[in-house]
Scaffold this motif. Structure first.
Motif, mmCIF file in Angstrom:
data_model
loop_
_atom_site.group_PDB
_atom_site.id
_atom_site.type_symbol
_atom_site.label_atom_id
_atom_site.label_comp_id
_atom_site.label_asym_id
_atom_site.label_seq_id
_atom_site.Cartn_x
_atom_site.Cartn_y
_atom_site.Cartn_z
ATOM 1 N N SER A 251 0.824 -1.209 0.000
ATOM 2 C CA SER A 251 0.000 0.000 0.000
ATOM 3 C C SER A 251 0.861 1.264 0.000
ATOM 4 O O SER A 251 0.596 2.207 -0.753
ATOM 5 N N LEU A 252 1.912 1.281 0.830
ATOM 6 C CA LEU A 252 2.739 2.490 0.912
ATOM 7 C C LEU A 252 3.642 2.659 -0.300
ATOM 8 O O LEU A 252 3.957 3.778 -0.701
ATOM 9 N N LEU A 253 4.079 1.547 -0.904
ATOM 10 C CA LEU A 253 4.852 1.665 -2.140
ATOM 11 C C LEU A 253 4.002 2.305 -3.237
ATOM 12 O O LEU A 253 4.462 3.213 -3.950
ATOM 13 N N LEU A 254 2.763 1.840 -3.386
ATOM 14 C CA LEU A 254 1.859 2.436 -4.371
ATOM 15 C C LEU A 254 1.556 3.887 -4.015
ATOM 16 O O LEU A 254 1.564 4.776 -4.886
ATOM 17 N N TYR A 255 1.297 4.130 -2.723
ATOM 18 C CA TYR A 255 0.934 5.468 -2.265
ATOM 19 C C TYR A 255 2.057 6.470 -2.541
ATOM 20 O O TYR A 255 1.826 7.533 -3.127
ATOM 21 N N TYR A 256 3.275 6.130 -2.133
ATOM 22 C CA TYR A 256 4.389 7.073 -2.302
ATOM 23 C C TYR A 256 4.816 7.204 -3.762
ATOM 24 O O TYR A 256 5.273 8.268 -4.185
ATOM 25 N N LYS A 257 4.680 6.144 -4.536
ATOM 26 C CA LYS A 257 4.985 6.251 -5.969
ATOM 27 C C LYS A 257 4.030 7.238 -6.634
ATOM 28 O O LYS A 257 4.438 8.090 -7.425
ATOM 29 N N GLY A 258 2.742 7.140 -6.274
ATOM 30 C CA GLY A 258 1.780 8.101 -6.817
ATOM 31 C C GLY A 258 1.990 9.495 -6.274
ATOM 32 O O GLY A 258 1.932 10.480 -7.016
ATOM 33 N N LEU A 259 2.252 9.598 -4.974
ATOM 34 C CA LEU A 259 2.435 10.899 -4.335
ATOM 35 C C LEU A 259 3.629 11.651 -4.907
ATOM 36 O O LEU A 259 3.652 12.877 -4.916
ATOM 37 N N SER A 260 4.623 10.918 -5.418
ATOM 38 C CA SER A 260 5.815 11.571 -5.976
ATOM 39 C C SER A 260 5.497 12.360 -7.245
ATOM 40 O O SER A 260 6.294 13.198 -7.676
ATOM 41 N N LYS A 261 4.317 12.110 -7.847
ATOM 42 C CA LYS A 261 3.964 12.754 -9.115
ATOM 43 C C LYS A 261 2.799 13.724 -9.008
ATOM 44 O O LYS A 261 2.472 14.407 -9.981
ATOM 45 N N ILE A 262 2.138 13.782 -7.848
ATOM 46 C CA ILE A 262 0.997 14.686 -7.707
ATOM 47 C C ILE A 262 1.153 15.540 -6.460
ATOM 48 O O ILE A 262 2.031 15.300 -5.630
ATOM 49 N N LYS A 263 0.285 16.513 -6.334
ATOM 50 C CA LYS A 263 0.344 17.409 -5.189
ATOM 51 C C LYS A 263 -0.259 16.757 -3.949
ATOM 52 O O LYS A 263 -1.137 15.901 -4.047
ATOM 53 N N ALA A 264 0.205 17.199 -2.803
ATOM 54 C CA ALA A 264 -0.320 16.668 -1.539
ATOM 55 C C ALA A 264 -1.798 16.983 -1.381
ATOM 56 O O ALA A 264 -2.563 16.186 -0.830
ATOM 57 N N SER A 265 -2.237 18.148 -1.878
ATOM 58 C CA SER A 265 -3.644 18.532 -1.761
ATOM 59 C C SER A 265 -4.543 17.614 -2.577
ATOM 60 O O SER A 265 -5.704 17.382 -2.227
#
Length: 315
Positions: A251-265
């Motif tokens: 879950s966190l690998l997917l989450y952080y991989k996606g988060l690296s490309k989009i805004k926190a908001s």
């Protein structure tokens, strides 16, 4: 002409990449909803703290080779990054969970759950202040839509408390603290991903949380009681591994991989897939009835998610 075609092609790839990243965060957060399926079984033998500690021991073994491989990246970590890492691993993972647990036992549970729903609001404000992010279009209406959806998932059409005093209790303040820590963790995670690989951030989150969990577990003083019999112990081990690897590592690998490309908001609204999956699994695994209000909550949240995913051209 070729330059124009190249620019359009690049923009399309960037847009598609942003949309994919958004849905990776949705999927990663959705996997958090699987956690109760394994945790309920494990709670027959272990305390919550013991479960989290053992989970992080397993995750440490998975994270150590990654950190060794990326050890050159660790040499450039500064004080700000260390602070952000401690906020994510200690604040977001350990302290927020403790605050929320204590809040549920020291206040009106409905008020505590309601105030925890303010997490996206904290994340959006912190992202604007700390990361200077531009807010999503129509953020006010989208946030209200998302909060309404999560409210319906949690409480249905009922009013969650009978007196305003329920919102002024210690439990409510602790719930707000937990929501702030969880929202801040999203923002701090995005900050770290600006200079570090998502695999490294994920691994450090697990490794840095382990010492704190050891101290908390030791201070708890609970007895370690594994069930008798090889079959029962094997079942505990399998459930522990699945919990660590699915709602934990994957879950966190997917989450952080996606988060690296989009805004926190954007990411904090994508995390709304978590309560939706929780309700769905309660229905599938535990026989809880899904009400009309919850179905409406699903619809409102999915409307929010699809609207946000179509705004990736601004990422």
């Amino acid at each position: 002409m070729q330059s124009s075609v190249s620019s359009v092609s690049s923009a399309l790839r960037s847009s598609n990449s942003g949309k994919m990243a958004f849905w990776l965060v949705v999927l990663g957060a959705a996997l958090w909803g699987v956690d109760p399926v394994f945790r309920i079984i494990l709670l027959d033998s272990l305390t919550s703290t013991q479960i989290v500690l053992l989970e992080h021991v397993i995750l440490f073994m998975a994270a150590a080779p990654v950190l060794w491989k990326n050890r050159a990246e660790l040499r450039s970590v500064g004080l700000r990054q260390v602070g952000a890492l401690l906020f994510v691993s200690w604040g977001g993972s350990a302290l927020a969970t403790i605050l929320f647990t204590v809040a549920l036992s020291n206040g009106n549970p409905n008020a505590v759950l309601l105030l925890q729903k303010l997490q996206p609001l904290f994340a959006i404000v912190l992202a604007r202040v700390m990361l200077k992010e531009l807010l999503p279009r129509r953020i006010g209406s989208l946030l209200l839509l998302a909060l309404a959806g999560t409210y319906l998932l949690t409480f249905g059409f009922s009013f969650p408390f009978s007196h305003v005093d329920d919102l002024m209790q210690l439990g409510s303040l602790l719930s707000l603290g937990a929501a702030l820590l969880w929202g801040g963790s999203t923002v701090m995670g995005r900050y770290l991903l600006g200079s570090m690989k998502y695999e490294t951030v994920t691994s450090l989150r697990f490794v840095l949380a382990l010492p704190l969990l050891l101290v908390i577990t030791a201070s708890e003083g609970a007895v370690w009681q594994l069930p008798e019999g090889t079959g029962a112990q094997f079942a505990v081990l399998i459930n522990l591994l699945l919990q660590a690897l699915l709602p934990g590592l994957l879950s966190l690998l997917l989450y952080y991989k996606g988060l690296s490309k989009i805004k926190a908001s954007y990411a904090t609204l994508a995390e709304l897939s978590f309560p939706m999956v929780g309700v769905l699994l309660n229905w599938l695994a535990f026989g809880s009835i899904v009400t009309g209000a919850q179905l409406l909550g699903f619809l409102l949240i999915w409307t929010t998610l699809f609207t946000i995913s179509r705004q990736q051209d601004r990422l």
